[in-house]
Design a protein around this motif. Structure first.
Motif, PDB file in Angstrom:
ATOM      1  N   ILE A  91       0.836  -1.205   0.000  1.00  0.00           N
ATOM      2  CA  ILE A  91       0.000   0.000   0.000  1.00  0.00           C
ATOM      3  C   ILE A  91       0.867   1.250   0.000  1.00  0.00           C
ATOM      4  CG2 ILE A  91      -1.709   1.323   1.300  1.00  0.00           C
ATOM      5  CD1 ILE A  91      -2.808  -1.333   2.333  1.00  0.00           C
ATOM      6  N   ILE A  92       1.879   1.284   0.871  1.00  0.00           N
ATOM      7  CA  ILE A  92       2.774   2.441   0.924  1.00  0.00           C
ATOM      8  C   ILE A  92       3.479   2.621  -0.409  1.00  0.00           C
ATOM      9  CG2 ILE A  92       4.816   3.415   2.045  1.00  0.00           C
ATOM     10  CD1 ILE A  92       3.985   1.968   4.600  1.00  0.00           C
ATOM     11  N   GLN A  93       3.937   1.513  -0.980  1.00  0.00           N
ATOM     12  CA  GLN A  93       4.617   1.565  -2.271  1.00  0.00           C
ATOM     13  C   GLN A  93       3.683   2.091  -3.361  1.00  0.00           C
ATOM     14  OE1 GLN A  93       6.376  -1.784  -5.203  1.00  0.00           O
ATOM     15  NE2 GLN A  93       7.137  -1.880  -3.117  1.00  0.00           N
ATOM     16  N   ALA A  94       2.443   1.606  -3.365  1.00  0.00           N
ATOM     17  CA  ALA A  94       1.476   2.066  -4.368  1.00  0.00           C
ATOM     18  C   ALA A  94       1.215   3.566  -4.230  1.00  0.00           C
ATOM     19  CB  ALA A  94       0.167   1.290  -4.223  1.00  0.00           C
ATOM     20  N   GLY A  95       1.067   4.038  -2.984  1.00  0.00           N
ATOM     21  CA  GLY A  95       0.843   5.459  -2.767  1.00  0.00           C
ATOM     22  C   GLY A  95       2.011   6.306  -3.229  1.00  0.00           C
ATOM     23  N   GLN A  96       3.234   5.841  -2.972  1.00  0.00           N
ATOM     24  CA  GLN A  96       4.422   6.582  -3.385  1.00  0.00           C
ATOM     25  C   GLN A  96       4.561   6.616  -4.910  1.00  0.00           C
ATOM     26  OE1 GLN A  96       6.266   8.322  -1.411  1.00  0.00           O
ATOM     27  NE2 GLN A  96       5.443   7.615   0.545  1.00  0.00           N
ATOM     28  N   LYS A  97       4.046   5.592  -5.585  1.00  0.00           N
ATOM     29  CA  LYS A  97       4.163   5.516  -7.041  1.00  0.00           C
ATOM     30  C   LYS A  97       2.983   6.157  -7.765  1.00  0.00           C
ATOM     31  CE  LYS A  97       7.101   1.414  -7.269  1.00  0.00           C
ATOM     32  NZ  LYS A  97       7.302   0.063  -7.817  1.00  0.00           N
ATOM     33  N   GLY A  98       2.025   6.663  -7.009  1.00  0.00           N
ATOM     34  CA  GLY A  98       0.876   7.307  -7.632  1.00  0.00           C
ATOM     35  C   GLY A  98      -0.151   6.345  -8.186  1.00  0.00           C
ATOM     36  N   ILE A  99      -0.143   5.103  -7.740  1.00  0.00           N
ATOM     37  CA  ILE A  99      -1.134   4.121  -8.175  1.00  0.00           C
ATOM     38  C   ILE A  99      -2.446   4.391  -7.436  1.00  0.00           C
ATOM     39  CG2 ILE A  99      -1.715   1.664  -8.246  1.00  0.00           C
ATOM     40  CD1 ILE A  99       1.287   1.078  -8.335  1.00  0.00           C
ATOM     41  N   ALA A 100      -3.550   4.407  -8.158  1.00  0.00           N
ATOM     42  CA  ALA A 100      -4.855   4.689  -7.555  1.00  0.00           C
ATOM     43  C   ALA A 100      -5.300   3.531  -6.672  1.00  0.00           C
ATOM     44  CB  ALA A 100      -5.891   4.946  -8.649  1.00  0.00           C
ATOM     45  N   VAL A 101      -5.503   3.815  -5.377  1.00  0.00           N
ATOM     46  CA  VAL A 101      -5.890   2.800  -4.406  1.00  0.00           C
ATOM     47  C   VAL A 101      -7.197   3.204  -3.743  1.00  0.00           C
ATOM     48  CG1 VAL A 101      -5.185   1.519  -2.338  1.00  0.00           C
ATOM     49  CG2 VAL A 101      -3.456   2.329  -3.948  1.00  0.00           C
ATOM     50  N   THR A 102      -8.099   2.252  -3.556  1.00  0.00           N
ATOM     51  CA  THR A 102      -9.351   2.539  -2.864  1.00  0.00           C
ATOM     52  C   THR A 102      -9.748   1.336  -2.025  1.00  0.00           C
ATOM     53  OG1 THR A 102     -11.594   3.408  -3.144  1.00  0.00           O
ATOM     54  CG2 THR A 102     -10.902   1.682  -4.665  1.00  0.00           C
ATOM     55  N   SER A 103     -10.801   1.479  -1.245  1.00  0.00           N
ATOM     56  CA  SER A 103     -11.314   0.400  -0.392  1.00  0.00           C
ATOM     57  C   SER A 103     -12.791   0.175  -0.662  1.00  0.00           C
ATOM     58  CB  SER A 103     -11.119   0.746   1.092  1.00  0.00           C
ATOM     59  OG  SER A 103      -9.764   0.834   1.434  1.00  0.00           O
ATOM     60  N   VAL A 104     -13.231  -1.050  -0.448  1.00  0.00           N
ATOM     61  CA  VAL A 104     -14.660  -1.366  -0.491  1.00  0.00           C
ATOM     62  C   VAL A 104     -14.974  -2.247   0.714  1.00  0.00           C
ATOM     63  CG1 VAL A 104     -14.837  -1.210  -3.006  1.00  0.00           C
ATOM     64  CG2 VAL A 104     -14.311  -3.412  -1.938  1.00  0.00           C
ATOM     65  N   PRO A 105     -16.150  -2.107   1.311  1.00  0.00           N
ATOM     66  CA  PRO A 105     -16.506  -2.957   2.456  1.00  0.00           C
ATOM     67  C   PRO A 105     -16.759  -4.385   2.020  1.00  0.00           C
ATOM     68  CG  PRO A 105     -18.360  -1.568   1.818  1.00  0.00           C
ATOM     69  CD  PRO A 105     -17.195  -1.107   0.998  1.00  0.00           C
ATOM     70  N   ILE A 106     -16.236  -5.318   2.790  1.00  0.00           N
ATOM     71  CA  ILE A 106     -16.444  -6.742   2.486  1.00  0.00           C
ATOM     72  C   ILE A 106     -16.843  -7.476   3.768  1.00  0.00           C
ATOM     73  CG2 ILE A 106     -14.962  -6.805   0.465  1.00  0.00           C
ATOM     74  CD1 ILE A 106     -13.545  -8.265   3.606  1.00  0.00           C
ATOM     75  N   ARG A 107     -17.298  -8.709   3.580  1.00  0.00           N
ATOM     76  CA  ARG A 107     -17.701  -9.537   4.719  1.00  0.00           C
ATOM     77  C   ARG A 107     -16.630 -10.583   5.013  1.00  0.00           C
ATOM     78  NH1 ARG A 107     -23.069 -11.368   1.837  1.00  0.00           N
ATOM     79  NH2 ARG A 107     -21.595 -11.157   0.103  1.00  0.00           N
ATOM     80  N   VAL A 108     -16.692 -11.136   6.210  1.00  0.00           N
ATOM     81  CA  VAL A 108     -15.749 -12.186   6.588  1.00  0.00           C
ATOM     82  C   VAL A 108     -16.523 -13.420   7.037  1.00  0.00           C
ATOM     83  CG1 VAL A 108     -13.904 -10.604   7.223  1.00  0.00           C
ATOM     84  CG2 VAL A 108     -15.578 -11.286   8.937  1.00  0.00           C
ATOM     85  N   ASN A 109     -15.859 -14.557   6.982  1.00  0.00           N
ATOM     86  CA  ASN A 109     -16.440 -15.815   7.440  1.00  0.00           C
ATOM     87  C   ASN A 109     -15.905 -16.184   8.818  1.00  0.00           C
ATOM     88  OD1 ASN A 109     -17.805 -16.267   4.892  1.00  0.00           O
ATOM     89  ND2 ASN A 109     -15.802 -16.835   4.035  1.00  0.00           N
ATOM     90  N   ALA A 110     -16.539 -17.137   9.433  1.00  0.00           N
ATOM     91  CA  ALA A 110     -16.070 -17.624  10.727  1.00  0.00           C
ATOM     92  C   ALA A 110     -14.700 -18.280  10.544  1.00  0.00           C
ATOM     93  CB  ALA A 110     -17.062 -18.632  11.301  1.00  0.00           C
ATOM     94  N   PRO A 111     -13.791 -18.107  11.503  1.00  0.00           N
ATOM     95  CA  PRO A 111     -12.437 -18.662  11.360  1.00  0.00           C
ATOM     96  C   PRO A 111     -12.438 -20.185  11.344  1.00  0.00           C
ATOM     97  CG  PRO A 111     -12.776 -17.819  13.586  1.00  0.00           C
ATOM     98  CD  PRO A 111     -13.965 -17.400  12.786  1.00  0.00           C
ATOM     99  N   LEU A 112     -11.639 -20.753  10.431  1.00  0.00           N
ATOM    100  CA  LEU A 112     -11.488 -22.203  10.345  1.00  0.00           C
ATOM    101  C   LEU A 112     -10.274 -22.697  11.130  1.00  0.00           C
ATOM    102  CD1 LEU A 112     -12.262 -22.807   6.553  1.00  0.00           C
ATOM    103  CD2 LEU A 112     -13.804 -23.046   8.515  1.00  0.00           C
ATOM    104  N   ARG A 113      -9.325 -21.794  11.368  1.00  0.00           N
ATOM    105  CA  ARG A 113      -8.121 -22.131  12.129  1.00  0.00           C
ATOM    106  C   ARG A 113      -7.519 -20.839  12.672  1.00  0.00           C
ATOM    107  NH1 ARG A 113      -4.233 -20.003   9.266  1.00  0.00           N
ATOM    108  NH2 ARG A 113      -4.091 -20.166   6.986  1.00  0.00           N
ATOM    109  N   PRO A 114      -6.642 -20.931  13.694  1.00  0.00           N
ATOM    110  CA  PRO A 114      -5.972 -19.728  14.213  1.00  0.00           C
ATOM    111  C   PRO A 114      -5.055 -19.114  13.150  1.00  0.00           C
ATOM    112  CG  PRO A 114      -5.788 -21.553  15.756  1.00  0.00           C
ATOM    113  CD  PRO A 114      -6.321 -22.130  14.480  1.00  0.00           C
ATOM    114  N   SER A 115      -4.860 -17.798  13.255  1.00  0.00           N
ATOM    115  CA  SER A 115      -3.975 -17.118  12.314  1.00  0.00           C
ATOM    116  C   SER A 115      -2.536 -17.585  12.496  1.00  0.00           C
ATOM    117  CB  SER A 115      -4.046 -15.599  12.535  1.00  0.00           C
ATOM    118  OG  SER A 115      -3.073 -14.944  11.748  1.00  0.00           O
ATOM    119  N   ARG A 116      -1.856 -17.837  11.375  1.00  0.00           N
ATOM    120  CA  ARG A 116      -0.447 -18.229  11.434  1.00  0.00           C
ATOM    121  C   ARG A 116       0.468 -17.030  11.339  1.00  0.00           C
ATOM    122  NH1 ARG A 116      -1.169 -23.146   7.134  1.00  0.00           N
ATOM    123  NH2 ARG A 116      -2.134 -24.647   8.547  1.00  0.00           N
ATOM    124  N   LEU A 117      -0.090 -15.900  10.905  1.00  0.00           N
ATOM    125  CA  LEU A 117       0.717 -14.695  10.768  1.00  0.00           C
ATOM    126  C   LEU A 117       0.824 -13.953  12.093  1.00  0.00           C
ATOM    127  CD1 LEU A 117       2.201 -13.161   8.485  1.00  0.00           C
ATOM    128  CD2 LEU A 117       0.169 -11.711   8.283  1.00  0.00           C
TER     129      LEU A 117
END
Length: 331
Positions: free
Chosen positions: A192-218
């Motif tokens: 995201i930071i790289q895209a902003g620095q390069k002038g790439i058009a970035v936007t957001s849209v609302p999305i839904r999530v599902n119930a977790p199937l496993r704990p996050s590994r990150l």
């Protein structure tokens, strides 16, 4: 300019990529939810990057009709798997690329909403914004730092991204060719930071999530996640704004050294005596280090300019290769 016209093509290909590491148990759920038809898209293909899995991830993918499987011989991390996936998608002729997680965290039914700004030509990168406040398995502390981190990313990248750590994102072919992620931990913030620095058009849209199937590994723990993300933001800022970073740090040291030097002069004239020589030494040391950091900033800025030229050259080469591939395919 929309995705159909940006390459002068008569059809639009969407490739949905999924970085995977030992996802045998959950991958089938994720794949079963992916679409094969979307209005405005002529063809949809699926691609997984097997990041050195030691289970049956690849076999599960092939059983569920995945079109492209890219296998890494050893585990290299999420960021590397993400980049390898982008390269494979570009070689496969993708006009739009959607990245999602293998654990079915993101609702696949929102993919049409995610790609709509790219199809319409309003953005080159679209980030899916999760309803953070409504996610029950997120602690209050994690929710707070998610909002805080996204705010910092908006400032650093000069974009309006709502949910910076979200891995559910769509990007045009042009944007994918310009991204170069250096961090080995995660690609989300740096891209995201790289895209902003390069002038790439970035936007957001609302999305839904599902119930977790496993704990996050990150995210092994909230403090560890925060530490890693802060280091990532700092590193990316130094990479893309080195002169500003080192000049600001150097100015602080020069200012502190100057104040200490003035204090030494004041005490020397008012009280006299040799008892304040250590203040003079400290002042000189801080001023020298401050000027040294300024020089480092200038050198780093020159290196950054050279890196930008190399990245532009790489982008142009990819465009040439893409045109040759299109000609060979008869597009």
């Amino acid at each position: 300019m929309n995705a159909r016209h940006c390459r002068g093509v008569s059809s639009v290909k969407l490739i949905i990529q999924i970085p995977c590491y030992n996802e045998e148990a959950v991958l089938s759920v994720t794949l079963s939810a992916l679409p094969r038809k979307i209005t405005g898209i002529d063809s949809i293909e699926w691609l997984i990057v097997d990041d050195g899995s030691q289970d049956r991830t690849t076999e599960v993918a092939r059983m569920h009709g995945v079109d492209h499987v890219v296998s890494l011989r050893r585990h290299q991390g999420l960021a590397r798997a993400f980049l390898v996936g982008l390269e494979a998608c570009l070689k496969a002729g993708a006009d739009i690329i959607v990245n999602t997680d293998a654990d079915n965290q993101y609702c696949a039914d929102d993919i049409p909403k995610l790609i709509e700004p790219v199809l319409a030509g309003r953005a080159d990168i679209v980030i899916g914004a999760r309803p953070i406040a409504e996610i029950r398995h997120f602690s209050l502390l994690k929710k707070y730092f998610q909002r805080l981190g996204s705010h910092v990313i908006r400032v650093l990248s000069n974009t309006d991204v709502v949910d910076a750590p979200s891995g559910f994102r769509a990007m045009s072919r042009e944007a994918a060719m310009q991204l170069h992620v250096f961090n080995q931990y995660s690609y989300t913030l740096e891209s995201i930071i790289q895209a902003g620095q390069k002038g790439i058009a970035v936007t957001s849209v609302p999305i839904r999530v599902n119930a977790p199937l496993r704990p996050s590994r990150l995210v092994h723990s909230t403090p560890d996640y925060i530490r890693r993300q802060v280091l990532t933001m700092l590193r990316v800022f130094i990479t893309y704004k080195p002169l500003r970073f080192f000049a600001a740090l150097g100015a602080v040291l020069v200012g502190a050294g100057t104040l200490i030097g003035l204090r030494f002069l004041y005490l020397s004239f008012t009280t006299g005596g040799p008892g304040h020589v250590q203040s003079l030494l400290l002042a000189v040391l801080l001023i020298i280090i401050g000027f040294f950091l300024g020089v480092v900033g200038l050198l780093a800025d020159l290196i950054a300019v050279n890196r930008q030229l190399v990245e532009k050259l790489d982008w142009r080469l990819q465009k040439i290769e893409g045109r040759l591939t299109d000609d060979q395919r008869g597009k």
